[in-house]
Design a protein around this motif. Structure first.
Motif, PDB file in Angstrom:
ATOM      1  N   VAL A   5       2.795  10.871  -6.906  1.00  0.00           N
ATOM      2  CA  VAL A   5       3.636  11.283  -8.043  1.00  0.00           C
ATOM      3  C   VAL A   5       2.771  11.497  -9.280  1.00  0.00           C
ATOM      4  CG1 VAL A   5       5.487  10.524  -9.595  1.00  0.00           C
ATOM      5  CG2 VAL A   5       5.722  10.212  -7.149  1.00  0.00           C
ATOM      6  N   PHE A   6       1.844  10.624  -9.524  1.00  0.00           N
ATOM      7  CA  PHE A   6       0.970  10.741 -10.701  1.00  0.00           C
ATOM      8  C   PHE A   6       0.122  11.999 -10.588  1.00  0.00           C
ATOM      9  CE2 PHE A   6      -3.021   9.818 -12.957  1.00  0.00           C
ATOM     10  CZ  PHE A   6      -2.513   9.636 -14.238  1.00  0.00           C
ATOM     11  N   SER A   7      -0.438  12.248  -9.404  1.00  0.00           N
ATOM     12  CA  SER A   7      -1.262  13.447  -9.190  1.00  0.00           C
ATOM     13  C   SER A   7      -0.427  14.701  -9.364  1.00  0.00           C
ATOM     14  CB  SER A   7      -1.880  13.444  -7.785  1.00  0.00           C
ATOM     15  OG  SER A   7      -2.728  12.332  -7.661  1.00  0.00           O
ATOM     16  N   ALA A   8       0.783  14.711  -8.846  1.00  0.00           N
ATOM     17  CA  ALA A   8       1.658  15.867  -8.988  1.00  0.00           C
ATOM     18  C   ALA A   8       1.988  16.090 -10.470  1.00  0.00           C
ATOM     19  CB  ALA A   8       2.930  15.675  -8.170  1.00  0.00           C
ATOM     20  N   PRO A  45       0.810  -1.195   0.000  1.00  0.00           N
ATOM     21  CA  PRO A  45       0.000   0.000   0.000  1.00  0.00           C
ATOM     22  C   PRO A  45       0.850   1.254   0.000  1.00  0.00           C
ATOM     23  CG  PRO A  45      -0.679  -1.497   1.760  1.00  0.00           C
ATOM     24  CD  PRO A  45       0.495  -2.088   1.096  1.00  0.00           C
ATOM     25  N   GLY A  46       2.011   1.277   0.535  1.00  0.00           N
ATOM     26  CA  GLY A  46       2.874   2.450   0.532  1.00  0.00           C
ATOM     27  C   GLY A  46       3.314   2.795  -0.887  1.00  0.00           C
ATOM     28  N   TRP A  81       2.491   6.319  -2.929  1.00  0.00           N
ATOM     29  CA  TRP A  81       3.500   7.181  -3.541  1.00  0.00           C
ATOM     30  C   TRP A  81       3.312   7.271  -5.064  1.00  0.00           C
ATOM     31  CZ3 TRP A  81       5.551  10.741  -0.989  1.00  0.00           C
ATOM     32  CH2 TRP A  81       5.816  10.604   0.346  1.00  0.00           C
ATOM     33  N   GLN A  82       2.900   6.234  -5.660  1.00  0.00           N
ATOM     34  CA  GLN A  82       2.645   6.279  -7.107  1.00  0.00           C
ATOM     35  C   GLN A  82       1.494   7.238  -7.388  1.00  0.00           C
ATOM     36  OE1 GLN A  82       2.065   2.235  -8.444  1.00  0.00           O
ATOM     37  NE2 GLN A  82       4.238   1.942  -8.827  1.00  0.00           N
ATOM     38  N   LEU A  83       0.445   7.203  -6.532  1.00  0.00           N
ATOM     39  CA  LEU A  83      -0.677   8.108  -6.708  1.00  0.00           C
ATOM     40  C   LEU A  83      -0.258   9.553  -6.480  1.00  0.00           C
ATOM     41  CD1 LEU A  83      -3.688   6.223  -5.079  1.00  0.00           C
ATOM     42  CD2 LEU A  83      -3.428   6.843  -7.456  1.00  0.00           C
TER      43      LEU A  83
END
Length: 170
Positions: free
Chosen positions: A23-26, A14-15, A19-21
């Motif tokens: 980075v993707f959102s940013a 889940p971590g 972090w992928q979410l």
């Protein structure tokens, strides 16, 4: 054991997902804030250029069709004019031939008439000449008859017969 580690890649933690979410959102936010408008405007500009090129191609196609139609009309008009010119030339040629034939017939008739007239004049001239010769011959015979004194009628008749037979021989 490698199989177990490969299994952990298939089941992310889940971590990692968090972090992928983030980075993707940013990344989406940065793209939306700074690049999205430029990309969309570039795409719209490109779309406008493509539509303009398509319109221009369609207009060019329509213009080419119109030019082809105009060209076909010009060709047809040229053919009609050519046919008219050929027809007029043929008519003029036929007229000239007919006129030449008429003139030839007229000249032939005139020559024939002149020849007939010349023959008539020659006949009249010959008849006049024959009459003159007959007159001269008659006068000559009469002179000879008068000059010769004949004593009897019988000698006179034989002399006239002799003169007539001499006249027929000439």
């Amino acid at each position: 054991m490698i199989l177990l580690e490969g299994n952990s890649l298939l089941n992310p933690s889940p971590g990692l997902i968090f972090w992928q979410l983030v980075v993707f959102s940013a990344l989406v936010f940065i793209l939306w804030k700074f690049a999205w408008k430029g990309i969309l405007s570039a795409l719209k500009e490109r779309e406008g250029e493509i539509e303009g090129a398509l319109r221009m191609a369609e207009e060019t196609r329509a213009e080419m069709a119109k030019l082809k139609s105009d060209n076909d009309k010009l060709v047809m008009e040229a053919k009609k004019e050519r046919d008219i010119i050929i027809k007029e030339a043929k008519e003029v040629s036929d007229k000239m031939i007919a006129e030449a034939k008429d003139r030839a017939v007229e000249q032939g008739n005139k020559i024939m008439e002149d020849a007939r007239e010349a023959m008539t004049q020659e006949r009249v001239k010959m008849m006049s000449q024959i009459k003159n010769e007959v007159s001269a011959l008659s006068i000559e015979i009469a002179e000879k008859v008068i000059r010769k004194e004949l004593s009897d009628k019988k000698a006179q008749e034989s002399f006239v017969s002799e003169l007539v037979s001499d006249a027929k021989l000439n």
